[in-house]
Scaffold this motif. Sequence first.
Motif, mmCIF file in Angstrom:
data_model
loop_
_atom_site.group_PDB
_atom_site.id
_atom_site.type_symbol
_atom_site.label_atom_id
_atom_site.label_comp_id
_atom_site.label_asym_id
_atom_site.label_seq_id
_atom_site.Cartn_x
_atom_site.Cartn_y
_atom_site.Cartn_z
ATOM 1 N N LYS A 1 1.274 -1.336 -0.140
ATOM 2 C CA LYS A 1 -0.140 0.066 -0.045
ATOM 3 C C LYS A 1 1.621 1.371 0.002
ATOM 4 C CE LYS A 1 -3.084 2.456 2.724
ATOM 5 N NZ LYS A 1 -3.981 2.577 4.414
ATOM 6 N N ALA A 2 1.743 1.295 0.745
ATOM 7 C CA ALA A 2 2.225 2.716 0.813
ATOM 8 C C ALA A 2 3.248 2.778 -0.219
ATOM 9 C CB ALA A 2 3.635 2.424 2.363
ATOM 10 N N LEU A 3 3.702 1.341 -0.795
ATOM 11 C CA LEU A 3 5.089 1.560 -1.990
ATOM 12 C C LEU A 3 4.091 2.568 -3.089
ATOM 13 C CD1 LEU A 3 7.070 -1.828 -2.146
ATOM 14 C CD2 LEU A 3 7.623 1.080 -1.846
ATOM 15 N N SER A 4 2.625 1.437 -3.686
ATOM 16 C CA SER A 4 1.699 1.935 -3.977
ATOM 17 C C SER A 4 1.545 3.525 -4.565
ATOM 18 C CB SER A 4 0.939 1.359 -4.575
ATOM 19 O OG SER A 4 0.098 0.060 -4.315
ATOM 20 N N GLN A 5 1.901 3.692 -3.105
ATOM 21 C CA GLN A 5 1.176 5.644 -2.594
ATOM 22 C C GLN A 5 2.574 6.589 -3.165
ATOM 23 O OE1 GLN A 5 0.736 5.628 1.723
ATOM 24 N NE2 GLN A 5 -2.109 5.769 0.921
ATOM 25 N N MET A 6 3.849 5.388 -2.987
ATOM 26 C CA MET A 6 5.565 6.555 -3.171
ATOM 27 C C MET A 6 5.024 6.155 -4.675
ATOM 28 S SD MET A 6 7.113 6.486 -0.710
ATOM 29 C CE MET A 6 9.516 6.210 -1.289
ATOM 30 N N PHE B 1 10.002 -7.467 5.924
ATOM 31 C CA PHE B 1 9.662 -6.039 5.712
ATOM 32 C C PHE B 1 10.696 -5.451 6.413
ATOM 33 C CE2 PHE B 1 6.284 -8.520 3.749
ATOM 34 C CZ PHE B 1 6.092 -8.611 2.378
ATOM 35 N N THR B 2 10.838 -5.119 7.514
ATOM 36 C CA THR B 2 11.761 -4.062 8.260
ATOM 37 C C THR B 2 12.510 -3.758 7.622
ATOM 38 O OG1 THR B 2 10.905 -5.741 10.126
ATOM 39 C CG2 THR B 2 12.344 -3.581 10.777
ATOM 40 N N PRO B 3 13.749 -4.067 7.561
ATOM 41 C CA PRO B 3 14.813 -3.075 6.406
ATOM 42 C C PRO B 3 14.197 -2.636 5.281
ATOM 43 C CG PRO B 3 14.798 -4.988 6.199
ATOM 44 C CD PRO B 3 13.603 -5.284 7.277
ATOM 45 N N PHE B 4 13.661 -2.891 4.930
ATOM 46 C CA PHE B 4 13.213 -2.515 3.295
ATOM 47 C C PHE B 4 11.936 -1.251 3.885
ATOM 48 C CE2 PHE B 4 14.262 -6.831 2.566
ATOM 49 C CZ PHE B 4 14.502 -6.485 1.115
ATOM 50 N N VAL B 5 11.420 -1.172 4.556
ATOM 51 C CA VAL B 5 10.285 -0.404 5.583
ATOM 52 C C VAL B 5 11.154 0.975 5.576
ATOM 53 C CG1 VAL B 5 8.795 0.153 7.226
ATOM 54 C CG2 VAL B 5 8.059 -1.448 6.387
ATOM 55 N N LYS B 6 12.164 0.672 6.586
ATOM 56 C CA LYS B 6 13.087 1.480 7.069
ATOM 57 C C LYS B 6 13.446 2.067 5.861
ATOM 58 C CE LYS B 6 14.789 -0.362 11.730
ATOM 59 N NZ LYS B 6 15.862 -0.815 12.221
ATOM 60 N N TRP B 7 13.710 2.020 4.945
ATOM 61 C CA TRP B 7 14.963 2.066 3.254
ATOM 62 C C TRP B 7 13.823 3.242 2.917
ATOM 63 C CZ3 TRP B 7 19.203 2.824 1.608
ATOM 64 C CH2 TRP B 7 18.797 3.408 -0.195
ATOM 65 N N TYR B 8 12.609 2.676 2.754
ATOM 66 C CA TYR B 8 11.715 3.167 1.099
ATOM 67 C C TYR B 8 10.663 4.346 2.466
ATOM 68 C CZ TYR B 8 11.274 0.802 -2.366
ATOM 69 O OH TYR B 8 12.082 -0.627 -3.158
ATOM 70 N N LEU B 9 10.839 4.241 4.467
ATOM 71 C CA LEU B 9 10.499 4.975 4.667
ATOM 72 C C LEU B 9 11.428 6.492 4.660
ATOM 73 C CD1 LEU B 9 8.452 6.631 6.854
ATOM 74 C CD2 LEU B 9 9.515 5.805 8.548
ATOM 75 N N ALA B 10 13.092 5.649 4.782
ATOM 76 C CA ALA B 10 14.154 7.178 4.876
ATOM 77 C C ALA B 10 13.650 7.993 3.121
ATOM 78 C CB ALA B 10 14.938 6.220 4.910
#
Lengths: 181, 250
Positions: B175-180, B203-212
């Motif tokens: 969902k977040a990636l679609s928003q990105m 997912f955690t490292p990728f969440v951190k990465w994309y959030l960054a």
Amino acid sequence: MSKLDHLTVIELLKKGDEKTIHQLYVDHKNGFTLFANKYDLSSDDLLDIYQDSIIALCENAKKGTIDNLESSLSTYLFSIGKYMIYRKLKTKNKSISIDSDDQFPQVAEDEIDETENEDEVRLLQENFKKLGEQCQKVLRLFYYEEKKLDVIQIELNYTNKDVLKSQKSRCLKQLKDLIKK
Amino acid sequence: MFFLFFIEFKTIKCYKMEKETLINHYFEKLLSAEEQKQFDLLMESDVDFAKEVAFQKSLKKAITLNERAELKRKLTSFEPKKAKVKSFKIWYAAASLFLIAGLGFYFSQNSNTAIYEEFYQSYPNVVAPTVRGEQKEDTKSEAFYEYDSGNYEKSLALFSAIYESEKDDYALFYKALSQMELQKTNDAINTFKQFDLNKNNAFTPFVKWYLALAYLKDNQKENAMQLLKSLSENENPQQEMAQKLLTELD
């Protein structure tokens, strides 16, 4: 490479278009590394797997197994990659948990892993290159690209199937003579 | 006498041709049920026939190995440092242009965007690939299908719905990636924030990465740096990338 024209891309892959293969290779490398990094494999192994996945994709395109691909080409490529990663981890006896959701595409390996006749295969690999161009073409289309004789007949402009069949037999005979030497 | 010989010759020839056809059909995957029976019988009883099939199988393998080696060579030639050097050169050229421009806030905003562009990569669908025939007709497959096809409005709606009902991490992530992808950076930040980062799953490292990256795009450099630092400190799939991005940001 836009996601919408992946059918065009498949058509180009069938022809072995180098530009397309190059583009595909470059376009997906980062994404692949990104997702493959989480597995316990060296970067050499990962590069190897990435290249083998591209090769499998090209082969499947040539054989027509992905003519009806509904997902994007990249997704298909990644699922091949994932499958190959699992296979690699298995040979290294590393523990892996496979998601129950994982679906793997068919990757052509069939007789490739059999180890019998290793010597004969090696001899054939060398001597195949000594055949005339037409022989190489016919045999490559039939055995590698898994094209039917009817299709090859049209593709290579043979007047009828029997001419093609006897051409193929002659090529096989030549090859047998070559490896006997 | 001659006549008899002729008949015999013809049967032998026919027989031979039949064998050849059987082998061709075998490789063309065209053997009928009847032919398959005949084929199996000959494999058992006729040594020459079995030998011929084995020979052609070896040939198939030999050609395949040759073709693969050839393609592998080609792919390896795509690997040169040249391409990388070039992209770095462009990046440095761009960076120095910005330096020359040197316009305070304007500069920082643009360089963050440039860095974001450099590091942002669409995350692939690694959950549910879809191929006609093996496709499951459910919302999950549909969501990934739309995501793969680049229809991010649709995938956003579907992943949101899945997350509402199932609370699955993958749905939240995509969902977040679609928003990105839709450039809805603030929405993406809010979605990513719903992750419990202490959970530490795949997912955690990728969440951190994309959030960054999202923070970076939104000019919240401090928040981005904080996440990247935590990524760079311990072993995870995005460790190296985080370190690289940090040095570019410093």
